[in-house]
Design a protein around this motif. Structure first.
Motif, PDB file in Angstrom:
ATOM      1  N   GLY A   9       0.764  -1.255   0.000  1.00  0.00           N
ATOM      2  CA  GLY A   9       0.000   0.000   0.000  1.00  0.00           C
ATOM      3  C   GLY A   9       0.792   1.301   0.000  1.00  0.00           C
ATOM      4  N   GLY A  10       2.016   1.309   0.467  1.00  0.00           N
ATOM      5  CA  GLY A  10       2.726   2.582   0.625  1.00  0.00           C
ATOM      6  C   GLY A  10       3.648   2.877  -0.543  1.00  0.00           C
ATOM      7  N   ILE A  11       4.952   2.891  -0.254  1.00  0.00           N
ATOM      8  CA  ILE A  11       5.958   3.211  -1.269  1.00  0.00           C
ATOM      9  C   ILE A  11       5.905   2.203  -2.436  1.00  0.00           C
ATOM     10  CG2 ILE A  11       7.782   1.926  -0.043  1.00  0.00           C
ATOM     11  CD1 ILE A  11       8.379   5.270  -1.819  1.00  0.00           C
ATOM     12  N   ASP A  33      -0.700  -7.747   1.307  1.00  0.00           N
ATOM     13  CA  ASP A  33      -0.720  -6.704   2.335  1.00  0.00           C
ATOM     14  C   ASP A  33      -1.526  -7.244   3.503  1.00  0.00           C
ATOM     15  OD1 ASP A  33      -0.084  -3.444   2.206  1.00  0.00           O
ATOM     16  OD2 ASP A  33      -1.566  -4.005   3.730  1.00  0.00           O
ATOM     17  N   LYS A  34      -1.144  -6.872   4.713  1.00  0.00           N
ATOM     18  CA  LYS A  34      -1.879  -7.426   5.864  1.00  0.00           C
ATOM     19  C   LYS A  34      -3.286  -6.825   5.938  1.00  0.00           C
ATOM     20  CE  LYS A  34      -1.142  -4.638   9.892  1.00  0.00           C
ATOM     21  NZ  LYS A  34      -0.582  -4.393  11.160  1.00  0.00           N
ATOM     22  N   THR A  70       7.324  -2.843   3.900  1.00  0.00           N
ATOM     23  CA  THR A  70       6.488  -2.832   5.103  1.00  0.00           C
ATOM     24  C   THR A  70       7.188  -2.047   6.226  1.00  0.00           C
ATOM     25  OG1 THR A  70       7.535  -4.903   5.757  1.00  0.00           O
ATOM     26  CG2 THR A  70       5.409  -5.085   4.632  1.00  0.00           C
ATOM     27  N   HIS A  75      10.454  -6.396   8.849  1.00  0.00           N
ATOM     28  CA  HIS A  75      11.410  -6.793   7.816  1.00  0.00           C
ATOM     29  C   HIS A  75      12.074  -8.154   8.071  1.00  0.00           C
ATOM     30  CE1 HIS A  75      12.082  -2.480   5.999  1.00  0.00           C
ATOM     31  NE2 HIS A  75      10.830  -2.852   5.980  1.00  0.00           N
ATOM     32  N   GLN A  78       9.740 -11.243   7.530  1.00  0.00           N
ATOM     33  CA  GLN A  78       9.317 -11.356   6.128  1.00  0.00           C
ATOM     34  C   GLN A  78      10.506 -11.718   5.223  1.00  0.00           C
ATOM     35  OE1 GLN A  78       7.326  -7.581   5.770  1.00  0.00           O
ATOM     36  NE2 GLN A  78       5.381  -8.435   6.473  1.00  0.00           N
ATOM     37  N   GLU A  92      13.113  -2.752   1.466  1.00  0.00           N
ATOM     38  CA  GLU A  92      13.223  -1.312   1.719  1.00  0.00           C
ATOM     39  C   GLU A  92      14.188  -0.993   2.871  1.00  0.00           C
ATOM     40  OE1 GLU A  92      13.017   1.426   0.524  1.00  0.00           O
ATOM     41  OE2 GLU A  92      11.828   0.981  -1.237  1.00  0.00           O
ATOM     42  N   LYS A  93      14.658   0.239   2.851  1.00  0.00           N
ATOM     43  CA  LYS A  93      15.504   0.754   3.927  1.00  0.00           C
ATOM     44  C   LYS A  93      14.615   1.138   5.084  1.00  0.00           C
ATOM     45  CE  LYS A  93      14.663   4.608   4.561  1.00  0.00           C
ATOM     46  NZ  LYS A  93      13.408   5.295   5.021  1.00  0.00           N
ATOM     47  N   GLY A 119      16.740  -0.743  -0.390  1.00  0.00           N
ATOM     48  CA  GLY A 119      16.257   0.382  -1.191  1.00  0.00           C
ATOM     49  C   GLY A 119      16.899   1.746  -0.956  1.00  0.00           C
ATOM     50  N   MET A 121      18.139   4.311  -2.908  1.00  0.00           N
ATOM     51  CA  MET A 121      18.166   4.630  -4.341  1.00  0.00           C
ATOM     52  C   MET A 121      18.896   5.926  -4.662  1.00  0.00           C
ATOM     53  SD  MET A 121      15.626   5.980  -2.687  1.00  0.00           S
ATOM     54  CE  MET A 121      14.773   7.531  -2.552  1.00  0.00           C
ATOM     55  N   TRP A 161       3.219   3.934  12.154  1.00  0.00           N
ATOM     56  CA  TRP A 161       4.277   3.043  12.663  1.00  0.00           C
ATOM     57  C   TRP A 161       5.605   3.773  12.848  1.00  0.00           C
ATOM     58  CZ3 TRP A 161       8.558   2.444   9.638  1.00  0.00           C
ATOM     59  CH2 TRP A 161       8.440   2.688   8.263  1.00  0.00           C
ATOM     60  N   ARG A 162       5.879   4.781  11.986  1.00  0.00           N
ATOM     61  CA  ARG A 162       7.158   5.516  12.096  1.00  0.00           C
ATOM     62  C   ARG A 162       7.258   6.340  13.379  1.00  0.00           C
ATOM     63  NH1 ARG A 162       6.488   6.140   6.846  1.00  0.00           N
ATOM     64  NH2 ARG A 162       8.210   5.700   5.421  1.00  0.00           N
ATOM     65  N   TYR A 296      13.948   4.754  -8.781  1.00  0.00           N
ATOM     66  CA  TYR A 296      13.485   3.422  -8.353  1.00  0.00           C
ATOM     67  C   TYR A 296      13.691   2.409  -9.471  1.00  0.00           C
ATOM     68  CZ  TYR A 296      11.820   6.069  -4.458  1.00  0.00           C
ATOM     69  OH  TYR A 296      11.786   6.888  -3.365  1.00  0.00           O
TER      70      TYR A 296
END
Ligand SMILES: NC(=O)c1ccc[n+]([C@@H]2O[C@H](COP(=O)([O-])OP(=O)(O)OC[C@H]3O[C@@H](n4cnc5c(N)ncnc54)[C@H](O)[C@@H]3O)[C@@H](O)[C@H]2O)c1
Length: 336
Positions: A9-11, A33-34, A70, A75, A78, A92-93, A119, A121, A161-162, A296
């Motif tokens: 859903g995000g990036i 996606d959850k 996610t 991370h 998964q 992703e980072k 990630g 980039m 979450w951040r 990307y």
């Protein structure tokens, strides 16, 4: 290459899937996606199967590689699920919640001969590559000072979450400075070794820092500092990387971010004797423009080429672990 996505859903939806679709040698085959509504929405948007369980997706769907986008705390598990299913991983980072966990992931991929890349980039930005080239060709002399400022406006958002230490691992430094560390190490071909930091939450009410700054010293002896904030308005942040040497500078403005924009100013102006008058003749720097293609896509192509050629390179994955070591050091420093 056939791709599955974990965390659609995000990036992933904003940048990664659109980048994948620009290269006909990539095929998106399934998303997970959850959140079931997100999984359905993104699956239908791109016309592929959707799932809410990564294990089920990777058991049922044929694919070569998986992209994980996610929250950081997800991370590790998964990445291990992806490896259990023998797929290559683009994650992703920041790589994981801390350096120990990050190293475990990379070592497991190496042991099984599966590629893992993270990630970061920004090193593919044409202006960052140009700055690296200028420095390598002695265009600013020996590098003596580096400064980076990277911010984004990130107010209190319920459930984000951040803004939760357990889910994100930290605030502005964990989320933003990791890009700066990786990029500086790439441009200088050097490693940040020592850090001294200050960070605090001054503007918002979440538990992670909205303001962070640290000074550093590289193995090669370069000194510098990195500032990252969640509390400077986007339009007020210059998002810049300044590199000063004994013969000039390479300054990138507006280049730290998701787009290949901004400008690079290169000044070559070696000086001989000391001038007591301190007269400053202003030499004009040479200017270069961002080429505005897709960062990307560029990083995905590097990954795809390695998988296709079978020449798997773990250099960047190892550096992503090193970046986490710096973040660990920063968060271990006591703040009063
Ligand atoms: N390289 C970059 O430019 C860049 C930019 C933004 C974010 N990121 C990174 O991407 C990752 C995701 O950030 P984001 O901004 O997209 O977050 P986000 O919250 O916008 O999106 C995350 C997605 O993952 C889903 N999700 C949450 N928990 C999950 C789970 N356990 N299993 C499966 N799906 C789950 C959410 O429903 C959501 O769709 C982070 O690591 C972040 O640092 C990188």
């Amino acid at each position: 290459m056939k791709w599955c996505i974990i965390g659609a859903g995000g990036i992933a939806d904003r940048r990664t899937i659109p980048a994948l679709k620009k290269d006909a040698s990539n095929e998106l085959v399934a998303v997970m996606d959850k959140n079931v509504e997100t999984a359905k929405l993104i699956g239908e948007k791109y016309g592929v199967k959707y799932y809410t369980d990564p294990d089920q997706m990777l058991s049922e769907v044929e694919c070569d590689a998986v992209y994980i986008g996610t929250p950081v705390a997800c991370h590790y598990d998964q990445a291990m699920t992806v490896l259990k299913h023998d797929r290559h991983l683009f994650i992703e980072k920041p790589l994981a919640i801390d350096s120990k966990t990050s190293k475990k992931i990379v070592e497991a991929y190496k042991a099984k001969g599966k590629l893992i890349t993270v990630g970061y980039m920004m090193k593919y930005h044409n202006l960052h590559k140009k700055a690296k080239e200028i420095i390598a060709l002695d265009g600013i002399g020996k590098v003596v000072d580096v400064r980076a400022q990277f911010s984004c406006w990130y107010p209190d958002i319920k459930g984000a979450w951040r803004q939760n230490k357990k889910l994100g691992g930290g605030g502005a430094l964990m989320d933003l400075s990791v890009h700066c560390i990786e990029l500086i190490e790439d441009i200088l071909e050097d490693e940040i070794e020592l850090v001294k930091s200050f960070y605090s939450t001054r503007t918002f009410s979440y538990e992670v820092e909205d303001s962070g700054v640290f000074i550093f010293k590289t193995k090669g002896g370069v000194l510098g500092h990195i500032d990252c904030n969640f509390n400077i308005p986007d339009n007020a942040s210059e998002s810049k990387l300044e590199i000063y040497g004994e013969k000039g500078y390479a300054i990138c403005k507006g280049t730290l971010g998701q787009e290949e924009k901004g400008k690079l100013y290169h000044l070559y102006s070696p000086q001989g004797d000391y001038s007591a008058k301190q007269e400053r003749v202003t030499d004009k720097p040479t200017e270069y423009d961002g080429e505005n293609s897709d960062l990307y896509l560029k990083q995905l192509q590097v990954f795809v080429n390695q998988v296709k050629s079978g020449k798997l390179n773990y250099f960047y994955a190892d550096r992503a672990v090193q970046v986490q070591k710096i973040i660990d050091k920063i968060y271990k420093e006591k703040q009063k």
